[in-house]
Design a protein around this motif. Sequence first.
Motif, mmCIF file in Angstrom:
data_model
loop_
_atom_site.group_PDB
_atom_site.id
_atom_site.type_symbol
_atom_site.label_atom_id
_atom_site.label_comp_id
_atom_site.label_asym_id
_atom_site.label_seq_id
_atom_site.Cartn_x
_atom_site.Cartn_y
_atom_site.Cartn_z
ATOM 1 N N LEU A 352 1.905 -5.447 14.131
ATOM 2 C CA LEU A 352 0.660 -4.747 14.395
ATOM 3 C C LEU A 352 -0.466 -5.226 13.484
ATOM 4 O O LEU A 352 -1.612 -5.342 13.908
ATOM 5 C CB LEU A 352 0.846 -3.237 14.204
ATOM 6 C CG LEU A 352 1.839 -2.549 15.136
ATOM 7 C CD1 LEU A 352 2.031 -1.095 14.720
ATOM 8 C CD2 LEU A 352 1.363 -2.628 16.583
ATOM 9 N N ASN A 353 -0.126 -5.500 12.223
ATOM 10 C CA ASN A 353 -1.129 -5.948 11.271
ATOM 11 C C ASN A 353 -0.404 -6.528 10.062
ATOM 12 O O ASN A 353 0.794 -6.299 9.854
ATOM 13 C CB ASN A 353 -2.039 -4.794 10.835
ATOM 14 C CG ASN A 353 -3.389 -5.273 10.320
ATOM 15 O OD1 ASN A 353 -3.546 -6.437 9.947
ATOM 16 N ND2 ASN A 353 -4.367 -4.375 10.281
ATOM 17 N N ARG A 354 -1.152 -7.300 9.273
ATOM 18 C CA ARG A 354 -0.612 -7.871 8.039
ATOM 19 C C ARG A 354 -1.671 -7.717 6.954
ATOM 20 O O ARG A 354 -2.846 -8.020 7.165
ATOM 21 C CB ARG A 354 -0.263 -9.346 8.229
ATOM 22 C CG ARG A 354 0.340 -9.991 6.978
ATOM 23 C CD ARG A 354 0.565 -11.489 7.162
ATOM 24 N NE ARG A 354 1.337 -11.779 8.352
ATOM 25 C CZ ARG A 354 0.871 -12.423 9.410
ATOM 26 N NH1 ARG A 354 -0.375 -12.858 9.423
ATOM 27 N NH2 ARG A 354 1.642 -12.652 10.438
ATOM 28 N N LEU A 355 -1.241 -7.243 5.784
ATOM 29 C CA LEU A 355 -2.148 -6.991 4.674
ATOM 30 C C LEU A 355 -1.787 -7.897 3.511
ATOM 31 O O LEU A 355 -0.604 -8.148 3.259
ATOM 32 C CB LEU A 355 -2.057 -5.527 4.232
ATOM 33 C CG LEU A 355 -2.137 -4.472 5.346
ATOM 34 C CD1 LEU A 355 -1.852 -3.082 4.782
ATOM 35 C CD2 LEU A 355 -3.495 -4.516 6.033
ATOM 36 N N ALA A 356 -2.789 -8.392 2.799
ATOM 37 C CA ALA A 356 -2.554 -9.257 1.648
ATOM 38 C C ALA A 356 -2.788 -8.488 0.356
ATOM 39 O O ALA A 356 -3.634 -7.591 0.283
ATOM 40 C CB ALA A 356 -3.492 -10.467 1.707
ATOM 41 N N THR A 357 -2.026 -8.862 -0.689
ATOM 42 C CA THR A 357 -2.217 -8.264 -2.009
ATOM 43 C C THR A 357 -2.659 -9.365 -2.971
ATOM 44 O O THR A 357 -3.675 -10.000 -2.746
ATOM 45 C CB THR A 357 -0.954 -7.536 -2.472
ATOM 46 O OG1 THR A 357 0.153 -8.468 -2.509
ATOM 47 C CG2 THR A 357 -0.604 -6.393 -1.531
ATOM 48 N N ASP A 358 -1.877 -9.631 -4.027
ATOM 49 C CA ASP A 358 -2.299 -10.636 -5.010
ATOM 50 C C ASP A 358 -1.470 -11.913 -4.959
ATOM 51 O O ASP A 358 -1.579 -12.763 -5.838
ATOM 52 C CB ASP A 358 -2.277 -10.048 -6.420
ATOM 53 C CG ASP A 358 -0.896 -9.552 -6.846
ATOM 54 O OD1 ASP A 358 0.096 -9.865 -6.148
ATOM 55 O OD2 ASP A 358 -0.798 -8.854 -7.867
ATOM 56 N N GLY A 359 -0.627 -12.056 -3.953
ATOM 57 C CA GLY A 359 0.161 -13.270 -3.799
ATOM 58 C C GLY A 359 1.503 -13.246 -4.505
ATOM 59 O O GLY A 359 2.323 -14.139 -4.284
ATOM 60 N N SER A 360 1.754 -12.247 -5.340
ATOM 61 C CA SER A 360 3.075 -12.122 -5.967
ATOM 62 C C SER A 360 3.929 -11.170 -5.137
ATOM 63 O O SER A 360 3.423 -10.392 -4.327
ATOM 64 C CB SER A 360 2.952 -11.623 -7.406
ATOM 65 O OG SER A 360 2.446 -10.298 -7.464
ATOM 66 N N ALA A 361 5.241 -11.226 -5.342
ATOM 67 C CA ALA A 361 6.173 -10.445 -4.526
ATOM 68 C C ALA A 361 5.902 -8.949 -4.640
ATOM 69 O O ALA A 361 5.481 -8.450 -5.691
ATOM 70 C CB ALA A 361 7.607 -10.745 -4.951
ATOM 71 N N ILE A 362 6.151 -8.242 -3.553
ATOM 72 C CA ILE A 362 6.088 -6.786 -3.592
ATOM 73 C C ILE A 362 7.276 -6.302 -4.409
ATOM 74 O O ILE A 362 8.422 -6.643 -4.134
ATOM 75 C CB ILE A 362 6.107 -6.192 -2.172
ATOM 76 C CG1 ILE A 362 4.970 -6.790 -1.327
ATOM 77 C CG2 ILE A 362 6.008 -4.685 -2.228
ATOM 78 C CD1 ILE A 362 3.587 -6.595 -1.908
ATOM 79 N N ALA A 363 6.999 -5.502 -5.454
ATOM 80 C CA ALA A 363 8.008 -5.204 -6.470
ATOM 81 C C ALA A 363 8.810 -3.946 -6.194
ATOM 82 O O ALA A 363 9.851 -3.736 -6.819
ATOM 83 C CB ALA A 363 7.330 -5.080 -7.835
ATOM 84 N N ALA A 364 8.352 -3.088 -5.315
ATOM 85 C CA ALA A 364 9.033 -1.819 -5.066
ATOM 86 C C ALA A 364 8.811 -1.419 -3.616
ATOM 87 O O ALA A 364 7.876 -1.893 -2.958
ATOM 88 C CB ALA A 364 8.504 -0.733 -6.002
ATOM 89 N N ALA A 365 9.655 -0.538 -3.135
ATOM 90 C CA ALA A 365 9.482 -0.045 -1.776
ATOM 91 C C ALA A 365 8.123 0.627 -1.642
ATOM 92 O O ALA A 365 7.725 1.420 -2.493
ATOM 93 C CB ALA A 365 10.593 0.949 -1.431
ATOM 94 N N PRO A 366 7.355 0.307 -0.586
ATOM 95 C CA PRO A 366 6.069 0.978 -0.384
ATOM 96 C C PRO A 366 6.258 2.481 -0.254
ATOM 97 O O PRO A 366 7.323 2.965 0.167
ATOM 98 C CB PRO A 366 5.563 0.371 0.936
ATOM 99 C CG PRO A 366 6.341 -0.890 1.122
ATOM 100 C CD PRO A 366 7.668 -0.644 0.486
ATOM 101 N N VAL A 367 5.223 3.243 -0.622
ATOM 102 C CA VAL A 367 5.280 4.702 -0.514
ATOM 103 C C VAL A 367 4.036 5.210 0.184
ATOM 104 O O VAL A 367 2.980 4.567 0.181
ATOM 105 C CB VAL A 367 5.414 5.382 -1.896
ATOM 106 C CG1 VAL A 367 6.706 4.963 -2.583
ATOM 107 C CG2 VAL A 367 4.203 5.096 -2.774
ATOM 108 N N ALA A 368 4.168 6.375 0.788
ATOM 109 C CA ALA A 368 3.039 7.079 1.375
ATOM 110 C C ALA A 368 2.676 8.233 0.449
ATOM 111 O O ALA A 368 3.538 9.017 0.057
ATOM 112 C CB ALA A 368 3.388 7.606 2.760
ATOM 113 N N ALA A 369 1.383 8.324 0.098
ATOM 114 C CA ALA A 369 0.897 9.402 -0.766
ATOM 115 C C ALA A 369 -0.401 9.913 -0.177
ATOM 116 O O ALA A 369 -1.408 9.204 -0.171
ATOM 117 C CB ALA A 369 0.682 8.896 -2.189
ATOM 118 N N GLY A 370 -0.376 11.142 0.335
ATOM 119 C CA GLY A 370 -1.541 11.642 1.028
ATOM 120 C C GLY A 370 -1.833 10.772 2.234
ATOM 121 O O GLY A 370 -0.953 10.507 3.056
#
Length: 388
Positions: A352-370
Amino acid sequence: MSGAIPSRALRALSAAGALALLAACSNLPPSFPIIGARAEKPKAAELQPNPNLIAVRQAWTGRIGAVDFPLVVTVAGNAVALGSSDGTVAGFDAATGREQWRGSAGAPLAAGVGFDGSTAAVVTRNNDLVAFASGREVWRQKLPALTYTAPLVAGARVFVLGGDRTVTAFDGGTGRRLWSQTRTGDPLVLRQAGVMLAVGDTLVVGLAGRLVGMNPLSGTVRWEAPIATARGINDIERLVDLVGRVSRVGDSVCARAFQAAIGCVDTARGQVTWTQRASGDEGVHGDGSNVFGTESDGRVVSWRRDNGQRAWTNERLLHRGAGTPLLLGRSVIVGDDFGFVHLLNREDGTLLNRLATDGSAIAAAPVAAGNSLVVVTRNGGVFAFVPQ
């Protein structure tokens, strides 16, 4: 003392390498590096064009130190608690990114962060369990073994699952040890976050390949439900651990046994609902209809929650280091080793979509907050995204 093996190192071991390491691994200290046989790394799948079918904006960014331990990002209300390898522990407002508090454990972290909205708890590599209130250290306790699972802060208590498979409860206000239950451990454990959560009035813990229900007041065992059993002819082949996160819907808790199976347990009865063979090393997430997970090769899989049958498989993220998923609305959200966050359609797994961060690996499971999706990278970037 049990030896501890990084899960990604085990993934790389050849059969010959595993046999060669067997004699040495069983008595190694937890910090000893495991080196597998050299093999050519599979080429990561090329990214498909981004369809941008869901509008998402980056709401805010923050910074925490670099992360090289099994970080668990914990949400309580609209507050997000996280930590970094250097011992920093911090809380952020999920809506604005404002840093609410920050503290230091005084040593590199091995596990964390447990958080209930008021008390945060981490474990250092010096085996210290440290509790904070608004970033201020309130107590610490020495643990007998290294810990890779974030403490659970619940019911005015702090629960710890040790690398030696000991479960211990502490008073959340004073740090007084309340009880401890020890189970004879296997010679090897994963250097990876395990399973520990509260379900009603039961403490549910992953011990080897079993979900175990315990009385949180005394530590006595109420039930055990096997998701996977040890098999093989040596300690490495017989290694079976449950890995976080889990998918909980009411009394149903679904979890993954490392490189062996996923399964769901009815915690009210303490009985296994179903298990299916699966070869992943990351946790799962889901809702009342489906459970979602990633396999070791990067496949993203949806299983029906009622019977464990596969609903779909996405093979577009092969060998990209796809991590633990998060189900959020119509999207199954998966981070990878290249700093991308992929939003897949929960109905069929299409992008559906792809989001970029800082180019390093995602370090933890994503979370939903609010209303925010929060992800943390290995380089210490904290990114919050909000659907428009």
